[in-house]
Design an enzyme around this catalytic site. Structure first.
Site, PDB file in Angstrom:
ATOM      1  N   LYS A  51       0.839  -1.205   0.000  1.00  0.00           N
ATOM      2  CA  LYS A  51       0.000   0.000   0.000  1.00  0.00           C
ATOM      3  C   LYS A  51       0.871   1.251   0.000  1.00  0.00           C
ATOM      4  O   LYS A  51       1.895   1.301   0.681  1.00  0.00           O
ATOM      5  CB  LYS A  51      -0.904  -0.033   1.241  1.00  0.00           C
ATOM      6  CG  LYS A  51      -1.926   1.094   1.321  1.00  0.00           C
ATOM      7  CD  LYS A  51      -2.841   0.887   2.534  1.00  0.00           C
ATOM      8  CE  LYS A  51      -3.897   1.959   2.665  1.00  0.00           C
ATOM      9  NZ  LYS A  51      -4.791   1.735   3.834  1.00  0.00           N
TER      10      LYS A  51
ATOM     11  N   SER B 248      -9.718   1.649   2.839  1.00  0.00           N
ATOM     12  CA  SER B 248      -8.864   2.444   2.000  1.00  0.00           C
ATOM     13  C   SER B 248      -7.833   1.657   1.209  1.00  0.00           C
ATOM     14  O   SER B 248      -7.291   2.173   0.241  1.00  0.00           O
ATOM     15  CB  SER B 248      -8.143   3.488   2.857  1.00  0.00           C
ATOM     16  OG  SER B 248      -7.299   2.855   3.809  1.00  0.00           O
TER      17      SER B 248
ATOM     18  N   SER C  61      -9.817  -0.864   6.956  1.00  0.00           N
ATOM     19  CA  SER C  61      -9.247  -0.684   5.617  1.00  0.00           C
ATOM     20  C   SER C  61      -8.538  -1.885   5.029  1.00  0.00           C
ATOM     21  O   SER C  61      -8.170  -1.863   3.852  1.00  0.00           O
ATOM     22  CB  SER C  61      -8.277   0.490   5.610  1.00  0.00           C
ATOM     23  OG  SER C  61      -9.005   1.685   5.502  1.00  0.00           O
TER      24      SER C  61
END
Ligand code: GLN
Length: 485
Positions: A79, A154, A178
């Site tokens: 990420k 997210s 997330s």
């Protein structure tokens, strides 16, 4: 039965045995990324050169008879809110445009030390604030199962990359869901570790008392293998500890007590409810006991989360001032330092990040602190007690991961409250600190994946992995791939 190992363990064994080179595996992953990207936009950066040279070094070491790490040759995507030395790291924010970290996050350094291959950075909501990856300054990511839908957020890019079979595993961060929510929306496994199991050093901080880094994978065992490589105490994060292993020593769920808070989960979509009940039936069949439990204060978790998370964010994001790194707004004419700060932050942060900084600053300000922030901390303590009470009666708590399957891109983008409500089942684990896993457990009538969440006691990830692995040995939801893969 056929080989049901997930791709992480399969690739690792193939490379260790010399059946495939790390370079061949890496080239295949890079080609898959290139193939999927036009439809998905799951990546913010692809580290082609670095990945291939890392792979070549592993192949040379193997040829020389040197020992290899436990993830040797396994391509992993990271990420974009985790610092990667030499690879741009933006947290999908314009304010970090052009930032190339001089160091690796501890979780990334440990993946590299385990001989995993870092293939690139994945798209996310700006500073991990969101549930759809639509808050990315680089544009949204699509769900591999239906490109008009959100992959969740997210960590949407990390989930989509694994679901599309571009990489066997990825890292995400989970502050209020997330990892688990995008895992559910994309039909993959997502594991949020106990607060403190994984060092947060090098994670661009959102809410420091809630943030944890964890893996996405196809199987629970693969997720555990990635977690095993990144977990453990780190001198750079005082909240990180050496915990009991997250990889289970036993198999099966005979005797496992699974608590279901029926009142709390009432009202989810019919398809979610059906898939969830199917998962409970599978565990019962495997020897677990399903027990009704009462989970008080569950409905307060969302307001408490959005007070504490925004308060912490307002403080953490104060560091982005245009002076030390990233973007600085250009001035038409000489201006004051304060003016430069203001214009940089105004132009650099997107609307959701600004909303949270304002909310967080408000709830911390004199006169409002007691009414909002302090009150939220008091309810957080009550929630912790409630979970401790329930987890004394049962080994794990089961809920759907989300009330619905993936919603259409754009549907909630202009309605923050609706977006926040989608986090109802995930935020509590962060507030309490306990670990939780999302497992694929079915599909909606229109072919969208559905996830089931198990929440466990502090440091008992091994129980979640064991229950997940048992479930996956009896079902094949996780083996189904989107046509895009
Ligand atoms: N959706 C939640 C939020 O917007 C959780 C985000 C996260 O876990 N990083 O804050």
């Amino acid at each position: 039965m056929s080989d049901r190992r997930g791709p992480v363990l399969a690739v690792r064994d193939q490379v260790a045995r010399g059946e495939r080179t790390a370079e061949a595996v890496t080239r295949e992953a890079l080609a898959a990324v290139t193939r999927c990207e036009p439809a998905l936009h799951a990546f913010t950066a692809v580290a082609t050169e670095a990945a291939l040279s890392q792979a070549a070094a592993i192949d040379r070491r193997r040829a020389a008879g040197e020992p290899l790490g436990p993830l040797a040759g396994v391509p992993i995507a990271v990420k974009d809110n985790l610092c990667t030395r030499g690879i741009p790291t933006t947290a999908a924010s314009a304010i970090l445009r052009g930032f190339v970290p001089p160091y690796d996050a501890t979780a990334v350094a440990r993946l590299v030390a385990a001989d995993a291959i870092i293939v690139g950075k994945t798209n996310c909501d700006e500073f991990a604030m969101g549930s759809s990856t639509e808050n990315s300054a680089l544009g949204p990511t699509a769900n591999p199962w239906a490109v008009t839908r959100t992959p969740g957020g997210s960590s949407g890019g990390s989930a989509a990359a694994v679901a599309a079979r571009a990489v066997p595993a990825s890292l995400g961060s989970d502050t209020g869901g997330s990892i688990r929510q995008p895992a559910a929306f994309c039909g993959v496994v997502g594991l949020k570790p106990t607060y403190g199991r994984v060092s947060r050093y090098g994670l661009l901080a959102f809410a420091s008392s809630l943030d944890q880094i964890g893996p996405f994978a196809i199987t629970a065992d693969d997720a555990a293998a990635v977690l095993a490589a990144i977990e453990g105490a780190d001198t750079f994060d005082a909240t990180s500890v050496d915990a009991p292993p997250s990889t289970p020593a036993e198999t099966g769920v005979r005797g496992l007590r699974i608590g279901v808070p029926r009142a709390f989960i009432a009202g989810v979509d019919a398809a979610v409810s059906t898939a969830f009940d199917g998962a409970l039936a599978a565990w019962r069949e495997l020897g677990a006991t399903i027990v009704d439990v009462d989970l008080p204060h569950g409905s307060l978790a969302i307001p408490v989360y959005y007070l504490i998370a925004t308060a912490e964010a307002s403080s953490n994001l104060a560091r982005y001032d245009g002076v030390r790194y990233g973007f600085r707004a250009g001035a038409a004419a000489p201006e004051s330092l304060r003016g430069m700060y203001e214009r940089t932050r105004d132009e650099g942060f997107g609307p959701e990040v600004k909303r949270r900084i304002m909310l967080g600053t408000y709830v911390l300000s004199a006169g409002y602190y007691d009414a909002y922030y302090l009150k939220a901390q008091q309810v957080r303590a009550k929630l912790r007690d409630a979970y401790a009470g329930v987890l004394a009666q049962v080994d794990v708590i089961a809920t759907p991961t989300t009330p619905t399957a993936a919603f259409p891109l754009g549907e909630k983008a202009s309605d923050p409250l609706q977006m926040y409500l989608a986090d109802i089942f995930t935020v509590s684990a962060n507030l309490v600190g306990v670990p939780a896993i999302s497992l694929p457990c079915g599909f909606s009538p229109d072919g969208l994946p559905i996830g089931c969440q198990l929440t466990g006691r502090m440091w008992e990830e091994a129980t979640l992995v064991r229950a997940g692995a048992a479930y996956q040995s009896a079902t094949d939801w996780h083996l189904q791939a989107p046509s895009l893969a």
